[in-house]
Structures are given as structure tokens and as C-alpha cells.
Design a protein around this motif. Structure first.
Motif, PDB file in Angstrom:
ATOM      1  N   ALA A  21       0.846  -1.191   0.000  1.00 45.04           N
ATOM      2  CA  ALA A  21       0.000   0.000   0.000  1.00 45.04           C
ATOM      3  C   ALA A  21       0.882   1.241   0.000  1.00 45.04           C
ATOM      4  O   ALA A  21       1.918   1.277   0.651  1.00 45.04           O
ATOM      5  N   ILE A  22       0.524   2.237  -0.781  1.00 47.07           N
ATOM      6  CA  ILE A  22       1.293   3.484  -0.771  1.00 47.07           C
ATOM      7  C   ILE A  22       0.991   4.199   0.538  1.00 47.07           C
ATOM      8  O   ILE A  22      -0.150   4.457   0.869  1.00 47.07           O
ATOM      9  N   PRO A  23       2.033   4.477   1.309  1.00 48.49           N
ATOM     10  CA  PRO A  23       1.795   5.059   2.630  1.00 48.49           C
ATOM     11  C   PRO A  23       1.072   6.401   2.535  1.00 48.49           C
ATOM     12  O   PRO A  23       1.291   7.152   1.579  1.00 48.49           O
ATOM     13  N   PRO A  24       0.245   6.661   3.517  1.00 48.42           N
ATOM     14  CA  PRO A  24      -0.607   7.837   3.472  1.00 48.42           C
ATOM     15  C   PRO A  24       0.158   9.151   3.449  1.00 48.42           C
ATOM     16  O   PRO A  24      -0.324  10.132   2.883  1.00 48.42           O
TER      17      PRO A  24
ATOM     18  N   SER B 169       4.151  14.715   0.680  1.00 49.87           N
ATOM     19  CA  SER B 169       5.523  14.879   0.245  1.00 49.87           C
ATOM     20  C   SER B 169       5.752  16.110  -0.625  1.00 49.87           C
ATOM     21  O   SER B 169       6.568  16.961  -0.312  1.00 49.87           O
TER      22      SER B 169
ATOM     23  N   GLN C 202      -0.229  15.044  11.177  1.00 46.27           N
ATOM     24  CA  GLN C 202      -1.646  14.698  11.339  1.00 46.27           C
ATOM     25  C   GLN C 202      -2.189  15.343  12.603  1.00 46.27           C
ATOM     26  O   GLN C 202      -1.547  15.319  13.605  1.00 46.27           O
TER      27      GLN C 202
ATOM     28  N   PHE D 121      -5.097   7.973   6.776  1.00 43.93           N
ATOM     29  CA  PHE D 121      -4.278   9.179   6.739  1.00 43.93           C
ATOM     30  C   PHE D 121      -4.541   9.862   5.408  1.00 43.93           C
ATOM     31  O   PHE D 121      -4.340   9.264   4.362  1.00 43.93           O
ATOM     32  N   ALA D 122      -4.958  11.105   5.459  1.00 44.31           N
ATOM     33  CA  ALA D 122      -5.177  11.888   4.244  1.00 44.31           C
ATOM     34  C   ALA D 122      -5.953  11.063   3.207  1.00 44.31           C
ATOM     35  O   ALA D 122      -5.619  11.037   2.037  1.00 44.31           O
TER      36      ALA D 122
ATOM     37  N   VAL E  91      -6.166   7.861   2.770  1.00 44.50           N
ATOM     38  CA  VAL E  91      -5.705   6.515   2.443  1.00 44.50           C
ATOM     39  C   VAL E  91      -5.886   5.622   3.670  1.00 44.50           C
ATOM     40  O   VAL E  91      -5.463   5.973   4.763  1.00 44.50           O
TER      41      VAL E  91
ATOM     42  N   ASN F 226       5.574  -4.987   4.879  1.00 47.21           N
ATOM     43  CA  ASN F 226       5.671  -3.568   5.220  1.00 47.21           C
ATOM     44  C   ASN F 226       4.493  -2.827   4.626  1.00 47.21           C
ATOM     45  O   ASN F 226       4.072  -3.117   3.515  1.00 47.21           O
ATOM     46  N   GLY F 227       3.968  -1.888   5.378  1.00 45.22           N
ATOM     47  CA  GLY F 227       2.810  -1.160   4.898  1.00 45.22           C
ATOM     48  C   GLY F 227       1.518  -1.906   5.158  1.00 45.22           C
ATOM     49  O   GLY F 227       0.446  -1.464   4.766  1.00 45.22           O
TER      50      GLY F 227
ATOM     51  N   ASP G  77      -2.437  -5.356   3.760  1.00 41.97           N
ATOM     52  CA  ASP G  77      -3.105  -4.172   3.215  1.00 41.97           C
ATOM     53  C   ASP G  77      -4.107  -3.581   4.194  1.00 41.97           C
ATOM     54  O   ASP G  77      -5.209  -3.191   3.800  1.00 41.97           O
TER      55      ASP G  77
ATOM     56  N   VAL H 148       7.390   0.290  -5.859  1.00 44.74           N
ATOM     57  CA  VAL H 148       6.030   0.803  -5.777  1.00 44.74           C
ATOM     58  C   VAL H 148       6.070   2.245  -5.282  1.00 44.74           C
ATOM     59  O   VAL H 148       6.486   2.518  -4.157  1.00 44.74           O
ATOM     60  N   MET H 149       5.693   3.189  -6.124  1.00 45.43           N
ATOM     61  CA  MET H 149       5.722   4.597  -5.722  1.00 45.43           C
ATOM     62  C   MET H 149       4.618   5.351  -6.440  1.00 45.43           C
ATOM     63  O   MET H 149       4.187   4.972  -7.521  1.00 45.43           O
ATOM     64  N   ALA H 150       4.185   6.427  -5.802  1.00 42.23           N
ATOM     65  CA  ALA H 150       3.157   7.251  -6.423  1.00 42.23           C
ATOM     66  C   ALA H 150       3.792   8.128  -7.488  1.00 42.23           C
ATOM     67  O   ALA H 150       3.233   8.334  -8.567  1.00 42.23           O
TER      68      ALA H 150
ATOM     69  N   GLN I 142       8.265  11.662  -4.736  1.00 36.67           N
ATOM     70  CA  GLN I 142       7.913  11.288  -3.370  1.00 36.67           C
ATOM     71  C   GLN I 142       9.191  11.147  -2.537  1.00 36.67           C
ATOM     72  O   GLN I 142      10.199  10.657  -3.031  1.00 36.67           O
TER      73      GLN I 142
ATOM     74  N   GLN J 214      11.432   8.635   2.591  1.00 34.21           N
ATOM     75  CA  GLN J 214      10.977   8.257   3.929  1.00 34.21           C
ATOM     76  C   GLN J 214       9.515   7.806   3.937  1.00 34.21           C
ATOM     77  O   GLN J 214       9.078   7.167   4.871  1.00 34.21           O
ATOM     78  N   ASP J 215       8.779   8.134   2.884  1.00 34.02           N
ATOM     79  CA  ASP J 215       7.378   7.725   2.835  1.00 34.02           C
ATOM     80  C   ASP J 215       7.184   6.330   2.256  1.00 34.02           C
ATOM     81  O   ASP J 215       6.059   5.856   2.160  1.00 34.02           O
ATOM     82  N   LEU J 216       8.266   5.687   1.842  1.00 33.41           N
ATOM     83  CA  LEU J 216       8.142   4.343   1.272  1.00 33.41           C
ATOM     84  C   LEU J 216       8.243   3.280   2.354  1.00 33.41           C
ATOM     85  O   LEU J 216       8.799   3.509   3.411  1.00 33.41           O
ATOM     86  N   SER J 217       7.743   2.085   2.023  1.00 32.70           N
ATOM     87  CA  SER J 217       7.896   0.962   2.945  1.00 32.70           C
ATOM     88  C   SER J 217       9.346   0.485   2.917  1.00 32.70           C
ATOM     89  O   SER J 217      10.102   0.814   2.001  1.00 32.70           O
TER      90      SER J 217
END
Lengths: 324, 514
Positions: free
Chosen positions: A8-11, A16, A324, B19-20, B22, B44-45, B221, B389-391, B395, B398-401
Motif C-alpha cells: 500500500a502506498i503510505p498515506p 511529500s 496529522q 491518513f489523508a 488513504v 511492510n505497509g 493491506d 512501488v511509488m506514487a 515522493q 521516507q514515505d516508502l515501505s
């Protein structure tokens, strides 16, 4: 790869991109708000003359603050900026001694002095592993001492073309302002589009990672400290064109002014995060506040108070970004 | 699954958290029984940490409730969690290095004398008795910074126990431990359970889960896949629950074509290693086993020019070279994936893009300018090759698993097209799925002729991936084992004693160089 697993893409991801820009929104928002306030409360504020003056006065802090930004982005700090400006004003005024034919020598020698001081900083920091704060605190005092040893009263004289440069206009704006923006754009380009620029962010982001990534960390530090001192020397030359004489009182407190501008502009004091757009905002905001106090006939000493409050509030706000 | 309620110490019901926008957790229910070890696993995640942070009061759930020791809570505050006996041991230890063991244990709750002064005598005595209770022999007057990570972790556990504690959550406690230290941790856990403390054990390592836990809850998930007693599960069933599909738990086969010599190190000596010689061939994976502190990481750093050599020489592709800095090593075609990606491998606050291309900026520069197009191509290539896996590539890392972060580290080095790759704990702290991807990538690299030196604390990984195995002990290479002759037993024996087993003595060379 054959096994593709989707995590899952972290929230936090969405924040960012946005959170980098929050300081800019705040700084330029404040500039706009103060501009509107000034316009509504004084008919002396929104005039070509006044606006050009704000910009021209901002060039001094601005030029030095560009160098400070590079140093801070790389994870360091330069407390010697003000003293460097002071020494540069004196050295260039003495060398010029009012003679136009000495301009070349004076300019080259002054900027060369910047190279030497910057290289000395980098040497002490990289070889002898002394913290940048300590090294530049030392040179702050040393350079200051040298300046006041040279003279405690105005000394030397700028050559007439240098003095004329201060009022020289290119089209509707002062050449000084144009020169500053050219510098700013060039260094923005360096930060964003060159290898050296990326390395600055990398070294400031995490020096150990940078080293282990094969980045020549020491060379990067030489680069930023030399640039910073050279820009301070250039600030000294600009200041000489304004004062006309080598006034040893020029440059007092400039190191903290530049750090204020950088911090208000959202650049992290720990390095690796921020940039020159923010610093420009910080410089203009400080210039605008000073100007408004004059235009609105308010007590000048309020400037320090307001400046301090803005630093604390701005940085406190930036810290909240994306939480948050 | 209805259990007698008096048995349940904690029940988290229908917890959701986003969070936001998600969803991190959706309708998660989790319960564990008093005095047991309950494993919490998932990629992770998957939401393990989020769930535990809600329990600790660090996050507030959007909906759901917590029943702890019979009391209902909509939310727990950090204070309530602490006061009601919930302690969390995070992976990153929270200790002050310049304070003593005892001072750390009683930080913020120092015993006082009747005059209000510090009562260090009592503090030291109580700290010693706490550590005793854990079966740990440790001088409470030593500075924490001088201790090994494993011992620091024990101090952290002792600190938790210094208050009335009913439940301890351990977030990947084994990630920082080597084999023999793990046994100490396990014996501590056993003694905790014997004192009726409940342990929630978060881990990626299935061996440990089977060894220590009574029950396991699998998250995927943000949802619960299931909670099962471990005796009812096989290894492959558990893996299937975690990744959602069956996976052959087999390391990709070595094709065994070893090419020419890529790197020769002779008599390397630094502050931490002593007279180490080794030879790497292109197309092979050489495993380096040994206890934490045996000089494995320091060997990697010496080869890569990160630590300066006192003596010794390096020959790379037939030419003798001086590798005085990582910068020089990179230019000679070497790469080092360090053991701790957060402090040594990645710029956590910089975008993915900048992290990947930092090693190849000279190659994507024309004139003085970075070429955005070349850079985008390099990132795109890495992304495809490694399935990151990235948006977006902007990004922050630090926001990645953890698994995706590790892939970014690999990507940054693969971009340089290295000929010698040193991997220090390449799969530490990442989930099963990403692990297999990394194993396959390693094989793909050797097929292309890359020489790999792989340091690992996980023996199955060493045995499964290596063509040859070097075992380090006390800063030197204690022996070399071929893929065929290597067993866990032989490796452990070499690593702990520095000598081979009796029956292996004729194959033990003590020198990896022929």
C-alpha cells in the motif's frame, strides 16, 4: 522481476510534494499582505521610487544570503559573513583609494580574499574536523579584529565609477538590482540543474550517505564555503558603492540577518531542504518590514522585535507541515 | 473462535484508521491472551506499526474500540497506555548513550532520598535486580553507549519492566540482533511469559515466529487475514497468508558459471579487521557469515574505501588499485549497499528520483547541465527493473515501505552498472515478497557477470544464495566453505570459535586465497 508485490502506498506520500512549498506560500503570502497593508495606509508606499529602494536595499543582505543558503543547505553555517563584508569594504576602499585605474585590482583582490577565507573554512572543517559553527565563529572574530586593526574610522575611498554604479539604472531599474537577480538566477540554476547543486542537497541531507554514495563530500564543502565568502566579498564591494568610503561599521550583524532570511525562507538549518526562492522571500520580507516602519513613521527599533517574532512563528509553522 | 473472556487481556475491535484519505487500517480486530506470545506479521505497509501505535496512544483510531483488562476505551492516551501497563520496545532504541544503564532504566522516575536528592545506591540496586530477573548479567554503572545493540535492547526491556507491566510490544526486536543474541532475547521473553506478561512480537522472520510465538495474526493491506495458533500452521501456509499467494520458498538456483577474477584483496588490515584476504569472481555470490561485531561490515567498508587501510592491497580486474575513498571505489565499478539503509543508504528527505540518480549525475550531465530527460529515463528504467512501488518519483524516500526503500538503494547502485557489488544485510527488515525479488535480482546480476559479496546474519540466506561462504571471527576470516560442504552447524562453529568442526578441519583453509 517476476514476483511483483504491491504494498500500500503510505498515506504520508501525498504530503511529500506539497509540504515543500508551504514555507513559500507563507512567506510570499506575508509579503503580499504587508504590501497591501502598506498601500492602504500610506500613499508613500506604492511608488516606483519606494519599491525600487526596497529592492536596492535588499541586495546587500540578499547577495550574502545566497551564499549563506548554499552553506546551510550543505549542512553547515557561516557566521563570518558580516565580518567578511566588513573586511572587504575596507580592503577594497584602501586599494581603490579613489582612483578609477585601481578598480580592477581592488575587485580581484577583494574577491580573491573571499576565495582564501572560504578555502580556509573548508580546510578546517574537512581536514581538522572542526564544526562549521566553531570554525566560522572563530573567523567572525578574527576578521572583525583585522578590520578594526586596519581602522576604526572611515578609511580609503571608492573610485567615482563605483560610486556612480550605485545609482546606475538599466532601463527603469537599478543595475545593482539587475546584478543581484542575475546572480540569484544563476545560482538557482546551479542548485537545480547541475551536479554540484544536487551534491549540496545530498551532503546536507546526510553526509554519511553522501560519502558512501561516492560523492566527493570535501570538494562540495570547499565549493559552498568559497562561494559564500566570495559572495560576502561581493556584498562588501556593493556596500562600498553605496557608502563611498571604507566604513568599518558596515556589515555588523549581517551574518545573523542572512541566517534569518534563510530560515524564514523555509530552508532547514540541518541542511538538505530548502532553496533560494525561499531565501529571496525572506530577504524581501525583511526589507519590506524595515521600509514599512519608515514609511508609516513607526519606531525603528520595532524592526528587530518583528523580525524575531517572524522567525519564531514562521519556523514553528513550518514544523507543523504535513503532521496529522 | 470464542475464548473464555477472562483469558483475553487485550481486544482491539473494528479499528479503522486513515491518513489523508488513504486507509492504513480497515476494520481490524485483534485480540491476545494473557501470558502468551502473540506474533503480528505482515508485509511492510500492512498496518502492523499503525495498529501498535494506536495501542500505545501515538495515533488515534478513526473508529473502533479497545478493551484492555476489561476496560473499554475509545482512545488510549500515551499516559493511559503507560499507566495501565503497556510498554512498547521500538526498533530504534530510545536510550541516552552518555548515561549509565541504571540511569537509563530509571530515567524520569529516579528514586529519591528523603531529602529529595538522587538515591543512586537504590537506583543501582534496583536496576541490577531487574536485569537479574531477566537473567542478564550487566554492570549497571556502565555507559549505555559502550554496550552492544543487543545489550542496549535488554536495557530497554528492563526499563519497561521497571514499571508494572502487563504487556510488552516488541517491534522487530530481532532486526538488530545476531544469532546468539537472539537466544538471549528468547529466554527473556520466556521469563516474561512465565511472569504472566503478554508479549506481542512483530517480526518478519518466520523462523522466530514459529520458535517463540503461541499465536499469530497476519495483516495485509490494512486488514486482518487471520489469527491462528501456530501449531495449526505450516511455514508455507503462513507465507501464503502473508503474501496472499503461494510462494515457493526456494532460493533461485545458481547457474554456477564463475567467470574471471573481478577483485582480489590481500592482507587487508584496518582498525577493525586483521589480515583479510579474499578473491571474488564475476558471476558468483560469496557469502560472508559471522557474528555481529566479527568485522563483516568493516570488511565491506575497507573494500569500498570507507575505512582507511593500515596495510594490504586491492587488485581490481587485474590492476592493482588504491581505493582511498568511496568516490574512488565507485569509479572503479564498485557498489556498497550498506546494512542500515536509513542512516547510510538513503537521503530520507530527498525524492526517490534524487536518491536513484545521485550516483550517476556525471552520466546524465551534458555541458554543465543535468539532462532531465536522461534522468527520467534512468529513473524509469530502475523503476521497471526493480518494481518499486511509488506514487511519483518526487515522493520522499521516507514515505516508502522498508522493502521499497531497499529497492531504491539497489536501484541507485544498479544505475552505475557496477562489476562488484557488496551487499550488507540486503534483506534486513523487509517483507518476504520483497526478499524474493531481491534474491532473484541478485541472480540476475550474477548472470550478467557481476561479482557479489553478500554479508548476512540470516543463515538460510547465506546457505541458499552463496556459491562460497567466508566465515568471519574476531576481525579475520576463520574459514571458507563451499556451497556443497556448508551447513548451519559448520558456519556457527566457525563463527563462534574461529575454528572448523573436527570433521571439517581438512577443508578449512583459514585463507581464502589460493
Amino acid at each position: 522481476m517476476t514476483t511483483t508485490l504491491t504494498a500500500a502506498i503510505p498515506p504520508e506520500a501525498r504530503w511529500s510534494a506539497l509540504r515543500r512549498h508551504i514555507p513559500y506560500l507563507i512567506v510570499y503570502g506575508l509579503i503580499l499582505a504587508l504590501g497591501i497593508y502598506g498601500t492602504l495606509n500610506s500613499d508613500r508606499f506604492l511608488t516606483d521610487r519606494n519599491l525600487l529602494n526596497i529592492f536596492r536595499q535588499s541586495v546587500f543582505i540578499g547577495t550574502a544570503a545566497i551564499g549563506q543558503t548554499l552553506v546551510i543547505l550543505s549542512g553547515g553555517i557561516d557566521l563570518s559573513v558580516g565580518s567578511m563584508v566588513k573586511v572587504s569594504v575596507l580592503v577594497s576602499a584602501l586599494l581603490m583609494n579613489g582612483q578609477p585605474e585601481n578598480i580592477g585590482v581592488a575587485v580581484v583582490a577583494t574577491l580573491g580574499l573571499g576565495v582564501v577565507v572560504g578555502a580556509a573554512h573548508a580546510f578546517l572543517i574537512t581536514r581538522l574536523k572542526v564544526a562549521p559553527f566553531i570554525v566560522t565563529l572563530g573567523t567572525y572574530s578574527i576578521l572583525r579584529g583585522i578590520a578594526y586593526t586596519i581602522s576604526t574610522t572611515p578609511i580609503g575611498r571608492a573610485a567615482p565609477p563605483v560610486v556612480q554604479f550605485y545609482d546606475l539604472k538599466v532601463g527603469p531599474v537599478y543595475a545593482l538590482i539587475v546584478a543581484f537577480f542575475v546572480l540569484l538566477v544563476v545560482l538557482m540554476f546551479v542548485l537545480r540543474r547541475t551536479r554540484f547543486g544536487r551534491y549540496i542537497y545530498a551532503v546536507g541531507g546526510n553526509e554519511q550517505v553522501a560519502r558512501l554514495s561516492g560523492i566527493p563530500v570535501n570538494r562540495v564543502k570547499y565549493g559552498v564555503y568559497i562561494l559564500c565568502s566570495v559572495l560576502a566579498a561581493l556584498t562588501g564591494l556593493f556596500a562600498l558603492s553605496r557608502s563611498g568610503v571604507g566604513d568599518p561599521n558596515i556589515g555588523d550583524g549581517l551574518e545573523l540577518e542572512t541566517i534569518s532570511a534563510v530560515v524564514i525562507g523555509g530552508t532547514s538549518l540541518f541542511g538538505g531542504r530548502g532553496g533560494l526562492i525561499g531565501t529571496l522571500g525572506g530577504v524581501l520580507l525583511l526589507g519590506l518590514i524595515g521600509n514599512l516602519l519608515v514609511v508609516l513613521n513607526v519606531n525603528q527599533w520595532l524592526r528587530d522585535l518583528i523580525e524575531g517574532a517572524i522567525i519564531v512563528i514562521a519556523v514553528a509553522l513550518y514544523k507543523q507541515k504535513g503532521r496529522q | 473462535m470464542t475464548e473464555p473472556t477472562e483469558d483475553i487481556i487485550l481486544e482491539m475491535r473494528n479499528i479503522s484508521k486513515s491518513f489523508a484519505g488513504v486507509h492504513a487500517l480497515r476494520d481490524v480486530s485483534f485480540r491476545c491472551r494473557r501470558g502468551t506470545v502473540h506474533a503480528l506479521v505482515g508485509e511492510n505497509g500492512a498496518g502492523k506499526s499503525t495498529l501498535m501505535k494506536i495501542l500505545a496512544g501515538a495515533y488515534v483510531a478513526d473508529s473502533g474500540e479497545i478493551v484492555y483488562k476489561g476496560r473499554h476505551y475509545d482512545r488510549l492516551t500515551t499516559r493511559e497506555a503507560l499507566d495501565s501497563g503497556i510498554a512498547i520496545i521500538y526498533q530504534e532504541l530510545n536510550l541516552l548513550p552518555y548515561m549509565t544503564v541504571a540511569e537509563n532504566i530509571f530515567l524520569g522516575r529516579e528514586p529519591r532520598t528523603s531529602l529529595g536528592l538522587l538515591d543512586s545506591k537504590r537506583m543501582n540496586a534496583e536496576a541490577a535486580s531487574l536485569l537479574n530477573r531477566l537473567g542478564v548479567n550487566l554492570n549497571v554503572r556502565r555507559l549505555v553507549g559502550e554496550l552492544t545493540v543487543a545489550r542496549q535492547q535488554m536495557v530497554e526491556i528492563a526499563r519497561a519492566l521497571s514499571q508494572q507491566v502487563d504487556m510488552i510490544v516488541m517491534d522487530e526486536p530481532s532486526a538488530i540482533l545476531a544469532g546468539h543474541e537472539l537466544e538471549i532475547l528468547f529466554s527473556i521473553i520466556e521469563s516474561l511469559v512465565a511472569q504472566n506478561v503478554t508479549v506481542v512480537y512483530i517480526s518478519h522472520r518466520l523462523d522466530e515466529v514459529f520458535q517463540i510465538a503461541d499465536e499469530v495474526t497476519v495483516l495485509k493491506d490494512g486488514r486482518v487475514v487471520g489469527t491462528k495458533p501456530l501449531e495449526a500452521l505450516t511455514r508455507s501456509q503462513l507465507i501464503q497468508m502473508m503474501v496472499g499467494r503461494p510462494l515457493d520458498e526456494v532460493f533461485p538456483k545458481s547457474r554456477g558459471h564463475r567467470g574471471e577474477t573481478a577483485l582480489v584483496a590481500q592482507h587487508l588490515t584496518t582498525d577493525a579487521i586483521n589480515d583479510v584476504s579474499l578473491r571474488l569472481h564475476s558471476g558468483e555470490i560469496v557469502g560472508v557469515a559471522g557474528m555481529v561485531g566479527s568485522g563483516r561490515t568493516e570488511l565491506a567498508r575497507a573494500l569500498f574505501g570507507a575505512d582507511s587501510l593500515r596495510s594490504g592491497s586491492l587488485t581490481i580486474r587485474g590492476e592493482r588499485r588504491r581505493v582511498s575513498s568511496p568516490n574512488a571505489a565507485v569509479r572503479l565499478g564498485m557498489a556498497l549497499v550498506p546494512e542500515d539503509r536509513k542512516t547510510q543508504g538513503l537521503f530520507m528527505e530527498l525524492p526517490i528520483r534524487d536518491n536513484i540518480t545521485v550516483t550517476i549525475l556525471d552520466r546524465i550531465t551534458r555541458g554543465a547541465m543535468l539532462q532531465r530527460r536522461l534522468e527520467a529515463e534512468a529513473v524509469q528504467k530502475a523503476r521497471g527493473e526493480l518494481a518499486i512501488v511509488m506514487a511519483s518519483d518526487r515522493q520522499e524516500v521516507q514515505d516508502l515501505s522498508g522493502g521499497n526503500q531497499q529497492k531504491v538503494v539497489l536501484a541507485k547502485w544498479l544505475a552505475t552498472a557496477p562489476t562488484v557489488v557488496i551487499l550488507d544485510e540486503p534483506t534486513r527488515g523487509i517483507d518476504v515478497g520483497a526478499k524474493f525479488e531481491i534474491y532473484q535480482l541478485m541472480r540476475a546480476l550474477t548472470d550478467r557477470g557481476v561479482a557479489i559479496l553478500m554479508i548476512s546474519s540470516e543463515l538460510p540466506e547465506i546457505l541458499g544464495m552463496s556459491d562460497r561462504i567466508l566465515v568471519m571471527h574476531d576481525g579475520a576470516i576463520a574459514g571458507e566453505l563451499s556451497r556443497e560442504e556448508a551447513t548451519e552447524e559448520k558456519i556457527i562453529h566457525l563463527a563462534t570459535t574461529g575454528r572448523g568442526l573436527a570433521e571439517a578441519s581438512e577443508t578449512q583453509t583459514g585463507q581464502a586465497i589460493d
